[in-house]
Design a protein around this motif. Structure first.
Motif, PDB file in Angstrom:
ATOM      1  N   SER A 416      -9.597  -5.237 -11.350  1.00 47.87           N
ATOM      2  CA  SER A 416     -10.756  -4.706 -11.025  1.00 47.87           C
ATOM      3  C   SER A 416     -11.629  -5.660 -10.371  1.00 47.87           C
ATOM      4  O   SER A 416     -11.556  -6.901 -11.125  1.00 47.87           O
ATOM      5  N   GLY A 417     -12.630  -5.394  -9.718  1.00 47.92           N
ATOM      6  CA  GLY A 417     -13.925  -6.148  -8.805  1.00 47.92           C
ATOM      7  C   GLY A 417     -13.017  -7.620  -8.373  1.00 47.92           C
ATOM      8  O   GLY A 417     -11.961  -7.723  -7.771  1.00 47.92           O
ATOM      9  N   LEU A 418     -13.585  -8.699  -9.018  1.00 48.80           N
ATOM     10  CA  LEU A 418     -13.009  -9.925  -8.880  1.00 48.80           C
ATOM     11  C   LEU A 418     -11.719 -10.279  -8.578  1.00 48.80           C
ATOM     12  O   LEU A 418     -10.910 -11.065  -8.092  1.00 48.80           O
ATOM     13  N   LYS A 419     -11.149  -9.863  -9.890  1.00 47.61           N
ATOM     14  CA  LYS A 419      -9.850  -9.952 -10.248  1.00 47.61           C
ATOM     15  C   LYS A 419      -8.690  -9.627  -9.076  1.00 47.61           C
ATOM     16  O   LYS A 419      -7.690 -10.182  -8.736  1.00 47.61           O
ATOM     17  N   ALA A 420      -9.014  -8.403  -8.535  1.00 48.50           N
ATOM     18  CA  ALA A 420      -8.299  -7.788  -7.498  1.00 48.50           C
ATOM     19  C   ALA A 420      -8.459  -8.513  -6.140  1.00 48.50           C
ATOM     20  O   ALA A 420      -7.295  -8.322  -5.375  1.00 48.50           O
TER      21      ALA A 420
END
Length: 621
Positions: A416-420
């Motif tokens: 999610s967010g930055l990780k994606a």
């Protein structure tokens, strides 16, 4: 004591990998380091090995202690001979020994004598012989399993007091895993290892280090008992956090009432609320558990594939499949087991109609939609983000007939967010596997082909994947060296028993062993020209030894054990009752950790007492 971690802290950017971690390693310890993917297990191993320095705290190593590391990656591109590769584990003198073996000049002999190198010569020969390695083979020509043996020999030639292993079973077939497991069980030094293989962790570990959100907790018990204790701790933590959040919500409601909060007599309550807010902000939320789901697509025909007396061989090679008759039906979950290079991937391609046999008949079913999980993760572009790899230009995916936004779908796989938006090449091994599963499950499929899907996955994700496959209404073809995963998922196994002979066994790997199954010969690729060691079938139905009469001293020890066990169970119960108090985790962190350590010690003593009672009761001494 071999090594002491004293208040060690380590950060990677904003992520806390270790926070004031304290633990010790004694001689002969068997320690399994566990934690979720991305928690920092490999970083902690590098810290202990001295490859990186801590941001705070101290690592104390015993004087003269020898450490060796078995790296996660294989020496696949090494063009050295096995002898040179292993000898170089000794450092510069190893290179001299290898050069002398190839070209025994007087100059090299003088150099060896000056550096007392002759003392190391029998050590190299001994470890090569113990691991069945041909010293003249090139490392690059060995299969994955034999490269792993060569890497282990390079580590063992130093005669380490502490051996550090990071996912040692990756790239190994079941026979090689069982060999490694047995070898490490007899290793006299201390072991510190990270492994997703639950069977190996259960057999080897005597202590578990749990790395969770930067906190390192020590459980002095076997792996199975640790899992039970960790579950209790997480449940208790969730209850305490719920009570804390309820109190914080009540205080926030009170402060919003306005005028009462400004009175002098309530200033203490305001300061307390500010403290609660800071405490809540500092809380490290546990990484969520993936919520994987997949679209089983269109229902395939009842028959998936029917093989009648099929034989297949590549040109100028011996048959990999010989006279096989087998029927694969919709909903079957089949495991393929056997040494590396024996033909498991070839059989899958025959079953799916990608390869035509030299003899026999293959009848395929209808309406087949195949999704293939490749252990090399070639379907992922390391230069693209997780989002770009999975989305492939789509804004949404359809799962179970329902449309999901791609970011919502990725959050189910903990992206999610930055990780994606992180490039796949920057992810850990377990995270890359989760990304490939997300890509695989975003496509409708009624046949899943999974080639080593468990590599690098943490225990929680493994168990979730198991449940997902059990609930999957389609057909599963599974290649895995994870014995526990096979036992939990498949309902039959196709075993490669040598010389192209393949036999079906009902149940998982444990059932295969119980029914007398074995791999009678290793494949040409796995064995290698210089191999000396062969895997042996597990012996069963051994005659039981007669029970011996105990000596007076041992009989007294046996008589005293029930009282000791009762006492330890009472002490453990008292500590667990103390931990059940919601105020327990609000105390000083040092006190909490001391009580947790005491609980682990009492549990270890109880395990020892039970083991001793079993030994004496059975008359083993």
């Amino acid at each position: 004591m071999l090594l002491l971690l004293d208040g060690v802290s380590l950060r990677y950017g904003a992520q806390i990998l270790a926070d004031n971690a304290s633990a010790k390693i004694e001689r002969g310890d068997r320690i399994c380091l566990v934690g979720r993917n991305g928690e920092g297990k490999s970083s902690l191993l590098r810290l202990i090995a001295g490859q990186v320095d801590p941001d705070a705290g101290e690592i104390v190593r015993a004087s003269g202690m020898v450490m060796a590391t078995l790296e996660q990656e294989l020496p696949a591109d090494c063009l050295d001979s096995v002898y040179r590769y292993v000898a170089e584990g000794l450092g510069p003198i190893g290179k001299v020994l290898a050069s002398y073996r190839q070209n025994p000049t007087a100059e090299l002999q003088t150099k060896i004598e000056a550096e007392h190198g002759w003392d190391f010569l029998p050590r190299v020969d001994s470890v090569l012989d113990r691991l069945g390695l041909n010293p003249d083979e090139l490392v690059a020509d060995l299969s994955g399993g034999w490269q792993r043996r060569a890497a282990l020999a390079r580590a063992l030639v130093t005669e380490p007091d502490l051996l550090i292993l990071d996912e040692p079973t990756n790239h190994l077939d079941i026979a090689a895993v069982e060999w490694l497991e047995g070898f490490l069980d007899t290793f006299r030094g201390a072991l510190l290892f990270v492994s997703h293989d639950r069977a190996l962790a259960q057999r080897l570990s005597r202590t578990v280090w749990d790395l969770d959100r930067g906190y390192l907790r020590v459980f002095r018990c076997q792996f199975e008992r640790y899992q039970e204790e960790k579950e209790k701790l997480l449940e208790e933590e969730a209850r305490n956090e719920a009570l804390f959040d309820k109190k914080l919500a009540q205080e926030e409601t009170w402060i919003r009432q306005g005028i009462k909060a400004r009175r002098t007599r309530n200033e203490g309550r305001v300061r307390a609320l500010q403290g609660l807010r800071r405490q809540r902000e500092a809380r490290r939320t546990q990484q969520g558990i993936a919520r994987m789901s997949l679209d089983s697509g269109e229902v395939s025909g009842k028959l998936v594939a029917e093989l009648s007396n099929v034989t297949f061989a590549y040109p100028n090679e011996a048959p990999l499949i010989r006279d096989l008759s087998f029927t694969l039906m919709r909903g079957d979950k089949v495991g393929l087991i056997g040494p590396n290079g024996v033909g498991k991937s070839t059989l899958i391609r025959v079953l799916l109609g990608d390869l035509q046999p030299q003899s026999g008949n293959v009848r395929l079913g209808t309406k087949q939609q195949v999704a293939y999980f490749d252990q090399r993760r070639d379907q992922l572009n390391p230069e693209l983000t997780v989002l770009d790899n999975v989305a492939e230009g789509r804004d949404s995916v359809t799962i179970g007939g329902k449309s999901r936004h791609i970011m919502s779908y990725l959050s189910d796989f903990l992206f999610s967010g930055l990780k994606a938006r992180t490039k796949v090449g920057a992810l850990s091994g377990g995270e890359r596997n989760r990304a490939l599963l997300a890509k695989l499950f975003s496509q409708p499929a009624n046949i899943l082909v999974l080639d080593e899907p468990t590599n690098d996955l943490d225990v929680e994700t493994l168990e979730l994947l198991e449940q997902l496959l059990l609930e999957f209404s389609g057909t599963v073809l599974l290649v895995s060296h994870d014995r526990a995963f096979l036992d939990n998922v498949v309902d039959s196994c196709l075993a490669f028993e040598g010389d192209g002979r393949i036999r079906e066994y009902v149940g998982g790997y444990a059932d295969f062993i119980r029914q007398g199954g074995s791999f009678e010969q290793e494949s040409k690729e796995e064995k290698g020209p210089g191999a000396k060691v062969k895997s042996k079938p597990i012996e069963s139905d051994k005659p039981q030894a007669k029970k011996k009469k105990l000596s007076y001293k041992l009989q007294r020890e046996l008589d005293s054990l029930p009282a000791l066990i009762e006492q330890l169970e009472g002490e453990i119960g008292a500590i667990e009752a103390e931990m059940a108090d919601p105020a327990f985790y609000q105390q000083e962190q040092t006190h909490v950790q001391n009580r947790l350590n005491l609980l682990a010690e009492k549990q270890a003593q109880l395990e020892t007492a039970y083991d001793r009672w079993s030994e004496l009761e059975g008359g083993d001494e």
